[in-house]
Design a protein around this motif. Sequence first.
Motif, PDB file in Angstrom:
ATOM      1  N   ALA A  24      53.050   6.324  19.541  1.00 29.48           N
ATOM      2  CA  ALA A  24      52.127   7.363  19.083  1.00 29.48           C
ATOM      3  C   ALA A  24      51.100   6.826  18.101  1.00 29.48           C
ATOM      4  O   ALA A  24      49.929   7.214  18.135  1.00 29.48           O
ATOM      5  CB  ALA A  24      52.915   8.504  18.442  1.00 29.48           C
ATOM      6  N   CYS A 111      55.170  14.624  18.703  1.00 28.23           N
ATOM      7  CA  CYS A 111      54.137  14.041  19.566  1.00 28.23           C
ATOM      8  C   CYS A 111      53.644  15.057  20.593  1.00 28.23           C
ATOM      9  O   CYS A 111      52.449  15.091  20.914  1.00 28.23           O
ATOM     10  CB  CYS A 111      54.679  12.797  20.262  1.00 28.23           C
ATOM     11  SG  CYS A 111      54.998  11.416  19.150  1.00 28.23           S
ATOM     12  N   LEU A 334      50.316  12.069  24.524  1.00 29.31           N
ATOM     13  CA  LEU A 334      49.754  10.999  23.696  1.00 29.31           C
ATOM     14  C   LEU A 334      48.604  10.269  24.384  1.00 29.31           C
ATOM     15  O   LEU A 334      47.674   9.811  23.720  1.00 29.31           O
ATOM     16  CB  LEU A 334      50.858  10.004  23.326  1.00 29.31           C
ATOM     17  CG  LEU A 334      51.888  10.467  22.306  1.00 29.31           C
ATOM     18  CD1 LEU A 334      52.982   9.442  22.137  1.00 29.31           C
ATOM     19  CD2 LEU A 334      51.234  10.767  20.961  1.00 29.31           C
TER      20      LEU A 334
END
Length: 339
Positions: A24, A111, A334
């Motif tokens: 991430a 995320c 992501l």
Amino acid sequence: MKLQFARQPFVPAFLTLLVVCVIALWGAAPAEPSAAGAAVHASERIGAGTAFALPHEMLLRVQTDWPGLARWAALFAALFTGIVVGRIAVRINLYGVNTCLSIPLFGMLACCLAGRGVSLTVFCATLLLAFSVKHFCAAFRNGYSFDRLFRASFCLGLLVLIQPAALPLLLLLPFGVLLFRRTRRETVVALAGVSLAPLLLCYGNWLSGGSFVAPLVAVWNDFSGGEFCALFRSGMTPWLGVAGGSLLLNSCGIGSIRADFYSVGARARYLLSYNIGMLVLCIASLCGPAASTSDAAWMAVPSAVLLPFFFVRIHATFSTLLYLAILAVAMAVLFLPLA
């Protein structure tokens, strides 16, 4: 060897969190704030009566001036948050079985909800929220808990300075005091704790030549600048789909808790109820005028505590598929612009 993702031990859980956070922060090229915008914002603050940049502006400067340092600091904040959330579940035995599933779930859910918006500010906010939950949970005991309540409320006060959009989360203080049946003296200590960080900031600003109340006014202006529910007025977006999926999962978790509410101890029931209330306040914070899509990562803290209750009570095959699906969605968010 049979895979048991719902009852995984600490080492694989921590390694999963580490890999997700590294991807991430480095692999997915998260969006960085504009250095020029942060500098202009800080100069406007100083002209309005503040003698120095506010804490959330300082974090923006760190992210823009030292991006490498900011990524490493964000990584450590995320790892500490996952460990704190996992310890809450394990030490209190919230689920009736021994599992560290909360640790990787925090990283994956953060995320999913923040996407490319993961940053030092986001993970510092989740760390403070996790520490506040930890100390509130420890305050639920026989006898006085002045120190625990003071630390929990101090983290809430500091959280608002770092993220003004988190102002509605201050309601966690009266909610925790009432739910855990704390005394009036403990409530006074908690109020002192939540006021300490803002008062220190005001005092430092006054010593530097600025107005005493200017930092509080600036935080309020940051919170109130905008329209309510602005996140949900732009029509159906992929981010809203991800957020809706997260709410659906949390609904399953809360439904599982309600169905088997008395299968765990009394202390676990109170702490699960506290996390449900915190989840509601996190959702309410997203309706505020200053909320952004990255602020949805706050929901990862209570969600990571609640969802394992659902995972350990469904069939192992289904829990494995659901775990892998959450991981796949986190990776997709992501690398794809969903905001």
